[in-house]
Design a protein around this motif. Sequence first.
Motif, PDB file in Angstrom:
ATOM      1  N   PRO A   8       3.491   1.427  -6.916  1.00 52.06           N
ATOM      2  CA  PRO A   8       4.371   1.013  -6.130  1.00 52.06           C
ATOM      3  C   PRO A   8       5.581   1.836  -5.681  1.00 52.06           C
ATOM      4  O   PRO A   8       6.177   2.113  -4.317  1.00 52.06           O
ATOM      5  CB  PRO A   8       5.081  -0.577  -6.294  1.00 52.06           C
ATOM      6  N   LYS A   9       6.172   2.499  -6.680  1.00 45.98           N
ATOM      7  CA  LYS A   9       7.416   3.237  -6.420  1.00 45.98           C
ATOM      8  C   LYS A   9       7.162   4.582  -5.675  1.00 45.98           C
ATOM      9  O   LYS A   9       7.919   4.817  -4.733  1.00 45.98           O
ATOM     10  CB  LYS A   9       8.014   3.586  -7.796  1.00 45.98           C
ATOM     11  N   ALA A  10       6.087   5.037  -6.042  1.00 43.28           N
ATOM     12  CA  ALA A  10       5.358   6.319  -5.341  1.00 43.28           C
ATOM     13  C   ALA A  10       5.103   5.948  -3.695  1.00 43.28           C
ATOM     14  O   ALA A  10       5.376   6.534  -2.904  1.00 43.28           O
ATOM     15  CB  ALA A  10       4.256   6.935  -6.055  1.00 43.28           C
ATOM     16  N   THR A  11       4.724   4.793  -3.622  1.00 47.68           N
ATOM     17  CA  THR A  11       4.373   4.358  -2.241  1.00 47.68           C
ATOM     18  C   THR A  11       5.505   4.230  -1.432  1.00 47.68           C
ATOM     19  O   THR A  11       5.748   4.511  -0.332  1.00 47.68           O
ATOM     20  CB  THR A  11       3.431   3.173  -2.185  1.00 47.68           C
ATOM     21  N   ALA A  12       6.467   3.646  -2.228  1.00 44.23           N
ATOM     22  CA  ALA A  12       7.877   3.448  -1.538  1.00 44.23           C
ATOM     23  C   ALA A  12       8.557   4.654  -1.197  1.00 44.23           C
ATOM     24  O   ALA A  12       8.835   5.014   0.004  1.00 44.23           O
ATOM     25  CB  ALA A  12       8.778   2.544  -2.334  1.00 44.23           C
ATOM     26  N   VAL A  13       8.477   5.776  -2.054  1.00 51.45           N
ATOM     27  CA  VAL A  13       8.904   7.070  -1.596  1.00 51.45           C
ATOM     28  C   VAL A  13       8.261   7.620  -0.304  1.00 51.45           C
ATOM     29  O   VAL A  13       8.954   8.267   0.421  1.00 51.45           O
ATOM     30  CB  VAL A  13       8.724   7.919  -2.739  1.00 51.45           C
ATOM     31  N   TRP A  14       6.856   7.503  -0.455  1.00 46.95           N
ATOM     32  CA  TRP A  14       6.121   8.190   0.843  1.00 46.95           C
ATOM     33  C   TRP A  14       6.596   7.235   2.058  1.00 46.95           C
ATOM     34  O   TRP A  14       6.845   7.781   3.381  1.00 46.95           O
ATOM     35  CB  TRP A  14       4.846   7.928   0.563  1.00 46.95           C
ATOM     36  N   LEU A  15       6.575   5.835   2.080  1.00 45.34           N
ATOM     37  CA  LEU A  15       7.071   5.113   3.076  1.00 45.34           C
ATOM     38  C   LEU A  15       8.530   5.323   3.788  1.00 45.34           C
ATOM     39  O   LEU A  15       8.583   5.478   4.989  1.00 45.34           O
ATOM     40  CB  LEU A  15       7.029   3.524   2.769  1.00 45.34           C
ATOM     41  N   PHE A  29       6.744  -4.969   0.787  1.00 37.84           N
ATOM     42  CA  PHE A  29       5.547  -4.430   0.314  1.00 37.84           C
ATOM     43  C   PHE A  29       5.219  -3.857  -1.074  1.00 37.84           C
ATOM     44  O   PHE A  29       4.277  -4.136  -1.536  1.00 37.84           O
ATOM     45  CB  PHE A  29       4.964  -3.533   1.351  1.00 37.84           C
ATOM     46  N   CYS A  30       6.090  -2.992  -1.543  1.00 32.84           N
ATOM     47  CA  CYS A  30       6.274  -2.653  -2.873  1.00 32.84           C
ATOM     48  C   CYS A  30       6.703  -3.410  -4.038  1.00 32.84           C
ATOM     49  O   CYS A  30       6.929  -2.699  -5.116  1.00 32.84           O
ATOM     50  CB  CYS A  30       7.000  -1.188  -2.794  1.00 32.84           C
ATOM     51  N   SER A  31       7.361  -4.529  -3.754  1.00 32.60           N
ATOM     52  CA  SER A  31       7.560  -5.511  -4.709  1.00 32.60           C
ATOM     53  C   SER A  31       9.029  -4.812  -5.590  1.00 32.60           C
ATOM     54  O   SER A  31       8.924  -4.697  -6.756  1.00 32.60           O
ATOM     55  CB  SER A  31       6.525  -5.843  -5.764  1.00 32.60           C
ATOM     56  N   LEU A  32       9.843  -4.187  -4.760  1.00 29.24           N
ATOM     57  CA  LEU A  32      11.024  -3.692  -5.263  1.00 29.24           C
ATOM     58  C   LEU A  32      12.253  -4.282  -4.597  1.00 29.24           C
ATOM     59  O   LEU A  32      11.894  -5.066  -3.654  1.00 29.24           O
ATOM     60  CB  LEU A  32      11.224  -2.385  -4.841  1.00 29.24           C
ATOM     61  N   GLY A  51       5.616  11.212  -3.710  1.00 32.28           N
ATOM     62  CA  GLY A  51       5.247   9.926  -2.769  1.00 32.28           C
ATOM     63  C   GLY A  51       3.674   9.745  -2.605  1.00 32.28           C
ATOM     64  O   GLY A  51       2.983  11.084  -2.558  1.00 32.28           O
ATOM     65  N   MET A  52       3.043   8.676  -2.698  1.00 29.69           N
ATOM     66  CA  MET A  52       1.663   8.430  -2.354  1.00 29.69           C
ATOM     67  C   MET A  52       1.298   7.728  -1.112  1.00 29.69           C
ATOM     68  O   MET A  52       1.918   6.741  -0.900  1.00 29.69           O
ATOM     69  CB  MET A  52       1.095   7.789  -3.746  1.00 29.69           C
ATOM     70  N   ASP A  53       0.492   8.435  -0.288  1.00 28.75           N
ATOM     71  CA  ASP A  53       0.219   7.889   1.070  1.00 28.75           C
ATOM     72  C   ASP A  53      -0.835   6.546   0.815  1.00 28.75           C
ATOM     73  O   ASP A  53      -1.684   6.683   0.260  1.00 28.75           O
ATOM     74  CB  ASP A  53      -0.650   8.985   1.672  1.00 28.75           C
ATOM     75  N   PRO A  54      -0.337   5.603   1.214  1.00 26.20           N
ATOM     76  CA  PRO A  54      -1.214   4.271   0.988  1.00 26.20           C
ATOM     77  C   PRO A  54      -2.268   4.148   2.140  1.00 26.20           C
ATOM     78  O   PRO A  54      -3.316   3.256   1.691  1.00 26.20           O
ATOM     79  CB  PRO A  54      -0.119   3.062   1.131  1.00 26.20           C
ATOM     80  N   VAL A  55      -2.255   4.766   3.146  1.00 26.72           N
ATOM     81  CA  VAL A  55      -3.125   5.061   4.203  1.00 26.72           C
ATOM     82  C   VAL A  55      -4.425   5.936   3.411  1.00 26.72           C
ATOM     83  O   VAL A  55      -5.807   5.317   3.863  1.00 26.72           O
ATOM     84  CB  VAL A  55      -2.619   5.715   5.367  1.00 26.72           C
ATOM     85  N   MET A  56      -4.090   7.019   2.839  1.00 26.54           N
ATOM     86  CA  MET A  56      -5.222   7.580   2.177  1.00 26.54           C
ATOM     87  C   MET A  56      -5.929   6.909   1.062  1.00 26.54           C
ATOM     88  O   MET A  56      -7.223   6.845   0.964  1.00 26.54           O
ATOM     89  CB  MET A  56      -4.696   9.050   1.709  1.00 26.54           C
ATOM     90  N   THR A  57      -5.097   5.960   0.491  1.00 28.18           N
ATOM     91  CA  THR A  57      -5.773   5.143  -0.537  1.00 28.18           C
ATOM     92  C   THR A  57      -6.500   3.978  -0.004  1.00 28.18           C
ATOM     93  O   THR A  57      -7.113   3.198  -1.003  1.00 28.18           O
ATOM     94  CB  THR A  57      -4.962   4.799  -1.784  1.00 28.18           C
ATOM     95  N   GLY A  58      -6.405   3.678   1.187  1.00 27.11           N
ATOM     96  CA  GLY A  58      -7.024   2.517   1.757  1.00 27.11           C
ATOM     97  C   GLY A  58      -6.164   1.405   1.568  1.00 27.11           C
ATOM     98  O   GLY A  58      -6.810   0.031   1.724  1.00 27.11           O
ATOM     99  N   GLN A  59      -4.890   1.341   0.974  1.00 30.25           N
ATOM    100  CA  GLN A  59      -4.183   0.052   0.882  1.00 30.25           C
ATOM    101  C   GLN A  59      -3.508  -0.559   2.112  1.00 30.25           C
ATOM    102  O   GLN A  59      -2.757  -1.647   1.931  1.00 30.25           O
ATOM    103  CB  GLN A  59      -3.452   0.259  -0.277  1.00 30.25           C
TER     104      GLN A  59
END
Length: 235
Positions: A8-15, A29-32, A51-59
């Motif tokens: 979630p934290k890496a996803t928040a960085v990307w968003l 969305f990231c429970s933060l 950052g981790m792209d949630p679109v690439m991971t399909g989430q």
Amino acid sequence: MANTLLMPKATAVWLVDNTALSFDQIAQFCSLHPLEVKAIADGESAQGIKGMDPVMTGQLSREEIARGERDINHRLKLSEPKVRVPETKRKGPRYTPLSKRQDRPNAILWLVRNHPELKDAAISRLVGTTKSTIEQIRERKHWNSANLVPMDPVTLGLCSQIDLDIEVQRASHGRPAAAPTGETLLPASMTERMEPELEKHAEEEKELDANAVFAKLSSLKSSHDDEDEDDLHRR
């Protein structure tokens, strides 16, 4: 498996870096906490996290991101996973409810008597007990041995019929088959050897029957001739 956000934290960085979503939307969305998302945007938190792209991971879909950017009150939703990963079963002794624990000794006694091929480990897996308890019941050293009554663990709800059948099948694997009881068919090799003898015996019986018939006819004929001679003498 529950559908949860990965990293979630890496996803928040990307968003924060790649979208116009509000801090509250990203936090939800990231429970933060929103302040934590603000600290990420200010560079005070998550330093060194890529950052981790949630679109690439399909989430998360791009349509869902666009919908959130248009409506500040929109709550982002995780995309349904394309592959469902089954939950791993917890390894360890079977949990038995308190209401059924008093029935375990009766179930162990039933298993010991009706399935002597089962090892202690198999019985332990079925009813969730210890090897020492099984040994005490097997050797009639249990403190309540006098009052134990063998009862089917499936009927008691301690295990399923499928689990019991699997354990019995495992325990019986490789054991010699039980000796057949009652009448059985003879092997073909024996019947082939017996056929000529049976035919010979049948022919002998036919000859005996024919001889018996001829002997009977002869006796009848001789008795009839004797009667005729008696009649002649009387005349």
